[in-house]
Motif scaffolding. Structure first.
Motif, short mmCIF file in Angstrom:
data_model
loop_
_atom_site.label_atom_id
_atom_site.label_comp_id
_atom_site.label_asym_id
_atom_site.label_seq_id
_atom_site.Cartn_x
_atom_site.Cartn_y
_atom_site.Cartn_z
N GLU A 37 0.81 -1.22 0.00
CA GLU A 37 0.00 0.00 0.00
C GLU A 37 0.85 1.27 0.00
O GLU A 37 0.45 2.30 -0.53
CB GLU A 37 -0.93 0.04 1.22
N SER A 38 2.03 1.23 0.61
CA SER A 38 2.89 2.41 0.69
C SER A 38 3.84 2.51 -0.51
O SER A 38 4.77 3.30 -0.50
CB SER A 38 3.68 2.39 1.99
N LEU A 39 3.61 1.67 -1.53
CA LEU A 39 4.41 1.62 -2.76
C LEU A 39 5.85 1.17 -2.54
O LEU A 39 6.72 1.44 -3.36
CB LEU A 39 4.37 2.96 -3.50
N SER A 40 6.09 0.46 -1.43
CA SER A 40 7.39 -0.14 -1.19
C SER A 40 7.48 -1.46 -1.96
O SER A 40 6.53 -2.25 -1.95
CB SER A 40 7.59 -0.42 0.30
N THR A 41 8.59 -1.69 -2.62
CA THR A 41 8.75 -2.92 -3.40
C THR A 41 8.78 -4.13 -2.47
O THR A 41 9.55 -4.17 -1.51
CB THR A 41 10.05 -2.87 -4.22
N VAL A 42 7.95 -5.11 -2.78
CA VAL A 42 7.89 -6.35 -2.01
C VAL A 42 8.60 -7.47 -2.76
O VAL A 42 9.22 -8.34 -2.15
CB VAL A 42 6.43 -6.74 -1.71
N LYS A 101 -1.50 -9.46 3.71
CA LYS A 101 -1.53 -8.08 3.19
C LYS A 101 -1.88 -8.06 1.70
O LYS A 101 -1.61 -9.00 0.98
CB LYS A 101 -0.19 -7.39 3.41
N ARG A 102 -2.46 -6.96 1.26
CA ARG A 102 -2.82 -6.77 -0.14
C ARG A 102 -1.61 -6.22 -0.89
O ARG A 102 -0.93 -5.33 -0.41
CB ARG A 102 -3.99 -5.80 -0.25
N LEU A 103 -1.39 -6.78 -2.08
CA LEU A 103 -0.29 -6.32 -2.94
C LEU A 103 -0.84 -5.77 -4.24
O LEU A 103 -1.95 -6.10 -4.66
CB LEU A 103 0.68 -7.46 -3.23
N TYR A 104 -0.03 -4.94 -4.87
CA TYR A 104 -0.37 -4.31 -6.14
C TYR A 104 0.77 -4.52 -7.12
O TYR A 104 1.91 -4.73 -6.70
CB TYR A 104 -0.60 -2.80 -5.93
N ALA A 105 0.47 -4.48 -8.41
CA ALA A 105 1.50 -4.62 -9.44
C ALA A 105 1.77 -3.26 -10.06
O ALA A 105 0.86 -2.50 -10.33
CB ALA A 105 1.04 -5.60 -10.51
N ARG A 106 3.04 -2.97 -10.23
CA ARG A 106 3.43 -1.70 -10.85
C ARG A 106 4.16 -1.99 -12.13
O ARG A 106 4.89 -2.88 -12.29
CB ARG A 106 4.33 -0.92 -9.89
#
Length: 75
Positions: A34-39, A70-75
């Motif tokens: 959520e904080s745009l930190s690379t996971v 936790k929820r993840l997003y793809a960039r």
């Protein structure tokens, strides 16, 4: 940015993410929180076509156990 899904568990030092729907990022996509930190990075897509799973290799310094649920997003 595309919603990836929720980390359901870990397996062999990979994060297993259940996608929210049939849309999923391609292999090599960057996974962020959520904080745009690379996971990590997407390394595999598997499971049912309607709601697949995505395997993510954690980035250096990311504890796999700390992102379960936790929820993840793809960039």
């Amino acid at each position: 940015m595309q919603r990836l899904g929720t980390v359901s568990r870990t397996a062999q030092n990979l994060l297993i993410v259940r996608c929210d729907d049939a849309e999923h990022p391609g292999i090599g996509a960057e996974a962020v929180d959520e904080s745009l930190s690379t996971v990590g990075r997407v390394v595999d897509v598997f499971g049912p076509v309607s709601r697949p799973y995505v395997a993510v290799t954690p980035a250096g310094g990311v504890s796999a156990a700390s992102v379960v649920g936790k929820r993840l997003y793809a960039r």
